[in-house]
Structures are given as C-alpha cells and as structure tokens.
Design a protein around this motif. Structure first.
Motif, PDB file in Angstrom:
ATOM      1  N   PHE A   7       0.809  -1.203   0.000  1.00 25.37           N
ATOM      2  CA  PHE A   7       0.000   0.000   0.000  1.00 25.37           C
ATOM      3  C   PHE A   7       0.848   1.261   0.000  1.00 25.37           C
ATOM      4  CE2 PHE A   7      -4.281  -1.549   0.415  1.00 25.37           C
ATOM      5  CZ  PHE A   7      -4.103  -2.824   0.893  1.00 25.37           C
ATOM      6  N   VAL A   8       2.142   1.101   0.074  1.00 28.31           N
ATOM      7  CA  VAL A   8       3.061   2.227   0.058  1.00 28.31           C
ATOM      8  C   VAL A   8       3.621   2.395  -1.344  1.00 28.31           C
ATOM      9  CG1 VAL A   8       5.135   3.203   1.108  1.00 28.31           C
ATOM     10  CG2 VAL A   8       3.673   1.685   2.421  1.00 28.31           C
ATOM     11  N   GLY A 116      -1.446  -1.589  -5.458  1.00 26.08           N
ATOM     12  CA  GLY A 116      -0.374  -0.599  -5.416  1.00 26.08           C
ATOM     13  C   GLY A 116      -0.530   0.449  -6.494  1.00 26.08           C
ATOM     14  N   MET A 117       0.596   0.865  -7.075  1.00 29.42           N
ATOM     15  CA  MET A 117       0.617   1.911  -8.085  1.00 29.42           C
ATOM     16  C   MET A 117       0.304   1.355  -9.469  1.00 29.42           C
ATOM     17  SD  MET A 117       1.365   4.915  -6.758  1.00 29.42           S
ATOM     18  CE  MET A 117       1.816   5.797  -8.249  1.00 29.42           C
ATOM     19  N   ILE A 118      -0.477   2.109 -10.239  1.00 27.69           N
ATOM     20  CA  ILE A 118      -0.708   1.823 -11.650  1.00 27.69           C
ATOM     21  C   ILE A 118      -0.293   3.064 -12.426  1.00 27.69           C
ATOM     22  CG2 ILE A 118      -2.353   1.206 -13.449  1.00 27.69           C
ATOM     23  CD1 ILE A 118      -4.132  -0.014 -11.298  1.00 27.69           C
ATOM     24  N   TYR A 119       0.809   2.967 -13.154  1.00 30.75           N
ATOM     25  CA  TYR A 119       1.287   4.084 -13.961  1.00 30.75           C
ATOM     26  C   TYR A 119       0.724   3.975 -15.377  1.00 30.75           C
ATOM     27  CZ  TYR A 119       4.633   5.811 -10.531  1.00 30.75           C
ATOM     28  OH  TYR A 119       5.213   6.355  -9.415  1.00 30.75           O
ATOM     29  N   VAL A 120       0.234   5.086 -15.902  1.00 29.78           N
ATOM     30  CA  VAL A 120      -0.329   5.135 -17.250  1.00 29.78           C
ATOM     31  C   VAL A 120       0.707   5.777 -18.164  1.00 29.78           C
ATOM     32  CG1 VAL A 120      -2.237   5.941 -18.671  1.00 29.78           C
ATOM     33  CG2 VAL A 120      -2.623   5.397 -16.243  1.00 29.78           C
ATOM     34  N   LEU A 147      -8.309   5.821  -9.297  1.00 23.84           N
ATOM     35  CA  LEU A 147      -8.320   6.495  -8.005  1.00 23.84           C
ATOM     36  C   LEU A 147      -9.523   6.139  -7.163  1.00 23.84           C
ATOM     37  CD1 LEU A 147      -6.992   8.648  -6.175  1.00 23.84           C
ATOM     38  CD2 LEU A 147      -8.367  10.356  -7.370  1.00 23.84           C
ATOM     39  N   LEU A 148     -10.664   5.956  -7.779  1.00 28.24           N
ATOM     40  CA  LEU A 148     -11.908   5.743  -7.046  1.00 28.24           C
ATOM     41  C   LEU A 148     -12.236   4.276  -6.805  1.00 28.24           C
ATOM     42  CD1 LEU A 148     -14.136   8.470  -8.736  1.00 28.24           C
ATOM     43  CD2 LEU A 148     -12.896   8.595  -6.569  1.00 28.24           C
ATOM     44  N   VAL A 149     -11.326   3.370  -7.162  1.00 29.26           N
ATOM     45  CA  VAL A 149     -11.624   1.949  -7.027  1.00 29.26           C
ATOM     46  C   VAL A 149     -11.779   1.544  -5.567  1.00 29.26           C
ATOM     47  CG1 VAL A 149      -9.229   1.129  -6.928  1.00 29.26           C
ATOM     48  CG2 VAL A 149     -11.007  -0.347  -7.876  1.00 29.26           C
ATOM     49  N   TYR A 160      -3.248   3.551  -6.717  1.00 27.80           N
ATOM     50  CA  TYR A 160      -2.878   4.951  -6.885  1.00 27.80           C
ATOM     51  C   TYR A 160      -2.387   5.157  -8.307  1.00 27.80           C
ATOM     52  CZ  TYR A 160      -3.161   4.904  -1.843  1.00 27.80           C
ATOM     53  OH  TYR A 160      -3.604   4.748  -0.568  1.00 27.80           O
ATOM     54  N   PRO A 161      -2.933   6.130  -9.025  1.00 26.44           N
ATOM     55  CA  PRO A 161      -2.521   6.342 -10.411  1.00 26.44           C
ATOM     56  C   PRO A 161      -1.285   7.227 -10.510  1.00 26.44           C
ATOM     57  CG  PRO A 161      -4.329   7.816  -9.864  1.00 26.44           C
ATOM     58  CD  PRO A 161      -4.074   6.990  -8.633  1.00 26.44           C
TER      59      PRO A 161
END
Length: 264
Positions: A7-8, A116-120, A147-149, A160-161
């Motif tokens: 989560f970090v 975790g992070m999802i980079y686009v 973000l709203l998931v 986190y996007p």
C-alpha cells in the motif's frame, strides 16, 4: 494475503535516494531463478512491469512475472508496481474507453491479489487523436477510475494512479499546460534517457508537475547474464518527495469531486 507494504508507493525506500530496475517483458516469462539471478547481479528491490498492451489486452506475462518475482525474491522485493499503455485504435479486446481499459487492469490485478501503483504511459508514438481535448478526457477517465476503485470495492483494494511520460510526449498529446491530470496522479515517472541519476538534470516543469517522483534515466538495455529477450529500464527515485498515500488520495478525491461539480 496482501502485504501492508504494497500500500506504500514504491518511491518510499530506506535511503533518501535509490536507483532500481524496471522490466518491459511482454511475451517473455522470467522464472524465479532468473529473478534471483537478476537480484544478485543488480540488487534491485523495486520492480515495475507492464500489464496492459497498447494492442488492447491485459498482458498476462506481466502478471506472471510479478508473481514469479515475489516467489523468487520473497522479502527481497519490497515494492512492485505496474504500468499500462492504453489502446487507442483497433483494440483486440474491443475496449475503447479509458474507463473500460482501467477496469480491465484493475479487475485482473484484484484477481491476482496485486495492489499498489498503476502508472499510465503517455507516449506520442502511439496513435493519439489530433484533438487534445479528447485525449485529455480519455486520460482523466483512466486516472479517476483507478483512483476511485477503493470506494467501488468497499475498501478491499487500493490503487494509486501515476503517469509515465516526458515533456515532448505530454505536450504533443494533451498540451504542456494541461494540469488536471497532475491533481489525480501526483506521481510523475519522467522518461529521459540522459544517464543522470537525479530528478533535475534536463527537467522542464510541465502539466502541473514541478519535479518528477521517478526518473527513468536509461532504457532498452538487454545485455545480462540472467535472462534473455527482456528490456531493462533503470530508474531513480527519491523518498524526499514522498507524501503519505492517505493525504495524496484525500487531496485527489477532493479535487476530482470539485472539478466534477464545477462541470455540471
């Protein structure tokens, strides 16, 4: 069970600065022993893999490689994150909207118990529309869906996007002065293969980002003794710019809600 460390953001590390490894391994599976070899050779503890192909499908190789890295490295792999390159035309899965593509990634990550992070990735080499406003909406749809998931899953998953791009691609696709995305995705993964392990050399502020959180300073390096057919992308991070995820998410959600209300 999901590790609380996931989560970090991957940008948080023990030291104030850190150089690490990203893999763009579409179609190439890296097994546990190969990951052990890569770890022993390069000493990375953060890993980024691609899980959505611009042809329009979830890249199962990326999912497999994350799991193999976890199994092979155990506690040695502290953080992992994923990237997605949106499909813009002739999508194999017939998912043409940003919302549907983001949900395809999220649903697959949920099933694999990866958070975790999802980079686009925003790259001008992809067939983006000549209409920058259309591109802006497409990107905002992806970021806001990620973000709203947390709300849509009852708090079971958190994502986190972030954005992977550089000045030239961003300017071409949406315009350098388009800043709304930076409120939803404050983490910029800056691509500039200048060989400089820092966050400032050659960087020009754009899109609302005054400084990147990650600098991809070298890429497409394929020579190694551990695995064949994969491209390495070396990146550099700094924990000095890290903000608590709760505060980031709260600020993003408040901004998104405000912007949505203003447009109604």
């Amino acid at each position: 069970m999901k590790s609380p460390y996931i989560f970090v953001m991957i940008l948080l590390c023990v030291c104030s600065t850190h150089a690490d490894l990203g893999l763009e391994s579409s179609g190439v599976v890296i097994n546990e022993r190969q990951f052990e070899c890569l770890y022993n050779k390069y000493g990375f503890d953060n890993l980024m893999t691609s899980v959505y192909d611009p042809a329009g499908f979830v890249d199962e190789t990326g999912i497999t490689n994350i799991n193999n890295a976890i199994d092979g490295l155990g506690d040695g792999l502290k953080f992992r994150t994923v990237s997605m390159t949106p499909c813009l035309a002739n999508c194999q899965n017939n998912l043409t909207s940003g919302v549907d593509q983001a949900n395809a990634v999220i649903n697959r990550l949920n099933k694999a118990d990866i958070v975790g992070m999802i980079y686009v990735k925003i790259d001008k080499s992809q067939p983006w529309s000549s209409n920058q406003q259309q591109n802006q909406k497409f990107i905002i749809d992806i970021l806001s869906t990620i973000l709203l998931v947390l709300d849509s899953t009852g708090g079971n998953y958190t994502y986190y996007p972030g954005i992977i791009t550089n000045y030239n691609s961003w300017s071409s696709v949406v315009g350098a002065k388009f800043t709304e995305a930076s409120y939803l995705a404050s983490s910029l993964w800056w691509v500039n293969w200048n060989g400089k392990q820092d966050l400032t050399t050659g960087f020009t502020p754009f899109g609302g980002w005054s400084q990147p959180m990650v600098h991809q300073y070298a890429g497409n390096i394929i020579n190694n003794d551990c695995a064949t057919g994969i491209n390495f992308n070396y990146f550099y991070t700094s924990s000095d710019n890290f903000l608590a995820n709760k505060n980031i998410k709260k600020r993003k959600k408040e901004h998104y809600a405000t912007k949505t209300h203003q447009k109604q």
